[in-house]
Design an enzyme around this catalytic site. Sequence first.
Site, short mmCIF file in Angstrom:
data_model
loop_
_atom_site.label_atom_id
_atom_site.label_comp_id
_atom_site.label_asym_id
_atom_site.label_seq_id
_atom_site.Cartn_x
_atom_site.Cartn_y
_atom_site.Cartn_z
N SER A 135 0.86 -1.18 0.00
CA SER A 135 0.00 0.00 0.00
C SER A 135 0.89 1.23 0.00
CB SER A 135 -0.90 -0.02 1.25
OG SER A 135 -1.65 1.16 1.33
N LYS A 161 -1.16 -1.15 -4.44
CA LYS A 161 -2.31 -0.31 -4.10
C LYS A 161 -1.80 1.09 -3.89
CE LYS A 161 -4.75 0.13 0.35
NZ LYS A 161 -5.47 -0.64 1.39
N LYS A 163 -3.03 5.08 -2.67
CA LYS A 163 -4.07 5.89 -2.04
C LYS A 163 -4.47 6.99 -3.01
CE LYS A 163 -4.10 4.00 2.10
NZ LYS A 163 -5.30 3.36 2.67
N ASP A 188 -7.26 2.95 -3.15
CA ASP A 188 -7.99 3.04 -1.88
C ASP A 188 -8.27 4.51 -1.59
OD1 ASP A 188 -9.06 2.80 0.66
OD2 ASP A 188 -7.29 1.82 1.55
N GLU A 213 -11.19 0.55 -3.38
CA GLU A 213 -11.47 0.29 -1.97
C GLU A 213 -12.11 1.52 -1.32
OE1 GLU A 213 -7.95 -1.04 0.07
OE2 GLU A 213 -8.89 -0.98 2.04
N ASP A 238 -13.82 -1.58 3.24
CA ASP A 238 -12.90 -1.65 4.37
C ASP A 238 -13.63 -1.03 5.57
OD1 ASP A 238 -10.88 -1.13 6.25
OD2 ASP A 238 -9.48 -0.20 4.88
N LYS A 262 -9.73 -6.82 8.24
CA LYS A 262 -8.73 -6.45 9.25
C LYS A 262 -9.31 -6.94 10.56
CE LYS A 262 -7.36 -2.12 6.96
NZ LYS A 262 -7.57 -0.66 6.91
N GLY A 290 -4.13 -3.94 6.30
CA GLY A 290 -3.09 -3.62 7.27
C GLY A 290 -3.31 -2.25 7.85
#
Length: 369
Positions: A135, A161, A163, A188, A213, A238, A262, A290
């Site tokens: 990520s 991934k 952001k 995400d 996400e 998420d 998670k 994570g």
Amino acid sequence: MKIERVEVREVHLPLRHPFETSFARTERKEFLLVAASADGITGYGECVADEDPYYLPETNGTIWHVLERFLIPLVLKTDLRHPREVQAALARVRGHEMAKAALEMAIWELHARREGQPLAKVLGGEKTHVEAGVSIGLQDDEGTLLRKVEAEIAAGYRRIKIKIKPGRDRDLVRAIRARFGAVPLMVDANSAYTLDDVALLRELDAFGLMMIEQPLSWDDIVDHAALQRELRTPICLDESIHSADDARRALDLGACRLVNIKAGRVGGLLSSLAIHDLCRARGVPVWCGGMLESGIGRLANVHLQTLPGFSLPGDTSASARYFEEDLIDPPVVVSADGRIAVPTGPGIGHAIVWPRVERATVTRRHWVA
Ligand code: OSB
Ligand code: MG
């Protein structure tokens, strides 16, 4: 198993690089570490909360309060035959999933150590290796992001991934596709968009992303269902999923086609297993998220994703991406082909380096039965 002692400590660990999302920029990992003891054996659970309520409502302060006033007294007076019973023992307390999870995970880890088995084994997982994804936080500019992506692909990660947030989304994805072709890629948003952004989110359909996400509100599933009907790209939830019931409702509504699990966000490992089983029964892939965990929580994530329904690479990456010195030895490492070996020793399976934990501890307190 009678839990005789619970200790909570607050630990501060510097991050090698700040991690930026649509909701915050984190420079230092500040977390609570829960230890649960019975018959001279102690197990450890790392809490995923931060100092601030910017990802989800819980904070280290609310966790400390709820553990001390409600959750720890409950476990100290309950005779537990198995860690599977912890969730029910704490059920009178509503919400506070991160607080519950930290305590429940410490008791699972204690149980695994007592059995002399790796955590994966007592959870029912069978994989010897798990697939590592990475990520990448928001970067200052496109060039820096492209260099990071290049380095992580070269390091072997099996999925990238990034952001995103409004204004820093489509053009970054386009640049990565132009430079790195069909690399397994996802984004995400950490709840940075609304249904008013549907046109922009539809533009992302052109890039063949594995998933988007949590594009919409942290507490929503209804708008996500409306959005999923407008998109070809699968939505992964998420923030919105806190329990197996949440996952069932989200799937029934069509709010997502994938779930990020998670354990810390869903109240613990039993709840994670329930979400895993539900999704598997419905043919919905899951993967393990994570929270910039230290090695203690990072290894718990490695063990959890040995279950068969974790069919996509997770957000578990190498300790060295985050910490100069992790709290475990050996640290979590990723092979050149993007895999993490599942530890075979009891519990989380790697030694906790106590002098480092002591140096990083800012407060501690314990309670006995
Ligand atoms: O949304 O998955 C998230 C980190 C902090 C808070 C939320 C998230 C993340 C990550 C990082 O994406 C995952 C990791 O490397 O631990
Ligand atoms: Mg996320």
